[in-house]
Design a protein around this motif. Sequence first.
Motif, PDB file in Angstrom:
ATOM      1  N   ASP A  64      26.367 -55.951  44.694  1.00  0.00           N
ATOM      2  CA  ASP A  64      25.226 -55.063  45.065  1.00  0.00           C
ATOM      3  C   ASP A  64      24.045 -54.819  43.761  1.00  0.00           C
ATOM      4  N   SER A  66      21.740 -53.198  43.605  1.00  0.00           N
ATOM      5  CA  SER A  66      21.372 -51.784  43.321  1.00  0.00           C
ATOM      6  C   SER A  66      22.453 -51.011  42.393  1.00  0.00           C
ATOM      7  N   SER A  67      23.489 -51.586  42.130  1.00  0.00           N
ATOM      8  CA  SER A  67      24.382 -51.116  41.116  1.00  0.00           C
ATOM      9  C   SER A  67      24.486 -51.704  39.943  1.00  0.00           C
ATOM     10  N   ASP A 129      11.668 -43.798  49.468  1.00  0.00           N
ATOM     11  CA  ASP A 129      12.810 -44.268  48.653  1.00  0.00           C
ATOM     12  C   ASP A 129      13.723 -43.461  48.241  1.00  0.00           C
ATOM     13  N   GLY A 130      14.990 -43.857  47.598  1.00  0.00           N
ATOM     14  CA  GLY A 130      16.101 -42.918  47.281  1.00  0.00           C
ATOM     15  C   GLY A 130      16.520 -43.220  45.925  1.00  0.00           C
ATOM     16  N   VAL A 131      17.547 -42.676  45.331  1.00  0.00           N
ATOM     17  CA  VAL A 131      17.838 -42.756  44.053  1.00  0.00           C
ATOM     18  C   VAL A 131      19.340 -43.162  44.044  1.00  0.00           C
ATOM     19  N   THR A 132      19.663 -44.359  43.133  1.00  0.00           N
ATOM     20  CA  THR A 132      20.877 -44.774  43.208  1.00  0.00           C
ATOM     21  C   THR A 132      21.870 -44.021  42.236  1.00  0.00           C
ATOM     22  N   SER A 133      23.321 -44.393  42.445  1.00  0.00           N
ATOM     23  CA  SER A 133      24.096 -43.556  41.498  1.00  0.00           C
ATOM     24  C   SER A 133      23.894 -43.848  40.075  1.00  0.00           C
ATOM     25  N   GLN A 137      15.479 -45.383  40.915  1.00  0.00           N
ATOM     26  CA  GLN A 137      14.756 -45.615  42.254  1.00  0.00           C
ATOM     27  C   GLN A 137      15.433 -46.903  42.928  1.00  0.00           C
ATOM     28  N   GLU A 138      15.745 -46.762  44.018  1.00  0.00           N
ATOM     29  CA  GLU A 138      16.614 -47.736  44.709  1.00  0.00           C
ATOM     30  C   GLU A 138      15.965 -49.019  45.077  1.00  0.00           C
ATOM     31  N   THR A 142      17.260 -52.400  43.380  1.00  0.00           N
ATOM     32  CA  THR A 142      17.737 -53.459  44.264  1.00  0.00           C
ATOM     33  C   THR A 142      16.876 -55.036  44.341  1.00  0.00           C
ATOM     34  N   GLN A 186       8.967 -47.635  38.346  1.00  0.00           N
ATOM     35  CA  GLN A 186      10.059 -47.600  39.423  1.00  0.00           C
ATOM     36  C   GLN A 186       9.326 -47.194  40.670  1.00  0.00           C
TER      37      GLN A 186
END
Length: 342
Positions: A64, A66-67, A129-133, A137-138, A142, A186
């Motif tokens: 992934d 994004s991780s 947009d979102g925020v990852t763990s 910024q997602e 990604t 970001q």
Amino acid sequence: MNRVVLVTGANSGIGLALCDRLLSQSSRSLRLCLACRNTGRAEAARSVLLTSHPAAQVDLLQMDTSSISSVIRAAQEFRLRYDRLDYLYLNAGIMPNPQFDVRAFFKGIFSSKIITMFATGEGILTQKDGVTSDGLQEVFATNLFGHFLLIRELEPLLCHAGQTSLLIWTSSSNAHRSAFNLEDVQHERGTQPYSSSKYASDLLSLALNTHYNKQGLYSSVVCPGFVMTNLTHNILPSFLWTLLRPVFFLVSSTTMDATTDGCIIDNSTSSFWLFTQKPESLDPYAKYHSLTSVRGNNYIQPRKMDIDLETSEFLYEGLLQLESEVRQKLKEQPKEDQDDID
């Protein structure tokens, strides 16, 4: 000797079409690795490919982009499996919660930018947009940073003595300088994170050439053109896509961009074409577009990107700094979390 090819985001869309094309049309012996976030979909994609190409060597890698921990873990696993990497297709990407700006659309219709608007979506496509763990910024993580970290992790295989390797970024006609800001890499404060991330990948490709060409690693950028994939089909209701189809065809005839109405294999033309070229012969300032003529013939056209060396260097240095920061955070995590990576 088998050429090793790694494709991120390979379980659907252009990534899967490219994999099928590589196995169908390549005259070289390949060992193909599909790097995908969803294991079930990756296994389904592998099954489809092996049904058409029973003798093919197709491996899977769960990753992934994004991780941070997922990228590092996947890269470690890849290094254990392979002793070389010839082609790395940086194709995985997201466009979350795409919104169609109706007001900007009707304003654009009556302006000189109407063709550009239809061809690239500039000004009419926004995303939330979102925020990852990891606190990133997602879309940035990604589409760009996860891939940058993957390159850094796989550097020993990409920069191998006596070997030439090629990075191939899937960019977009939606990559606009106007959406990108070095002070907000970001894109936390904007509404076009997808455009920003794709423009950043154009810049990063240039910087990677500057820093890695002497080590035998080259980077290039492709634009697949407009195609109905999971990224695009939710932007508008299906009936509106049907109504707008004649408009997109007209734009295609005018701008010569590939708007092939779902023929994804055509949109992988530039990605496959780069596989057949000598990396050192490619123009680091060019984006290689998959195009379709009015008669339906596919061809490749290099177009100079709106990028400059100074900005690309600032971006590269900023990503190196961010890499250092996220690696430090990983070291500070509880030991059981680090064991999952090690």
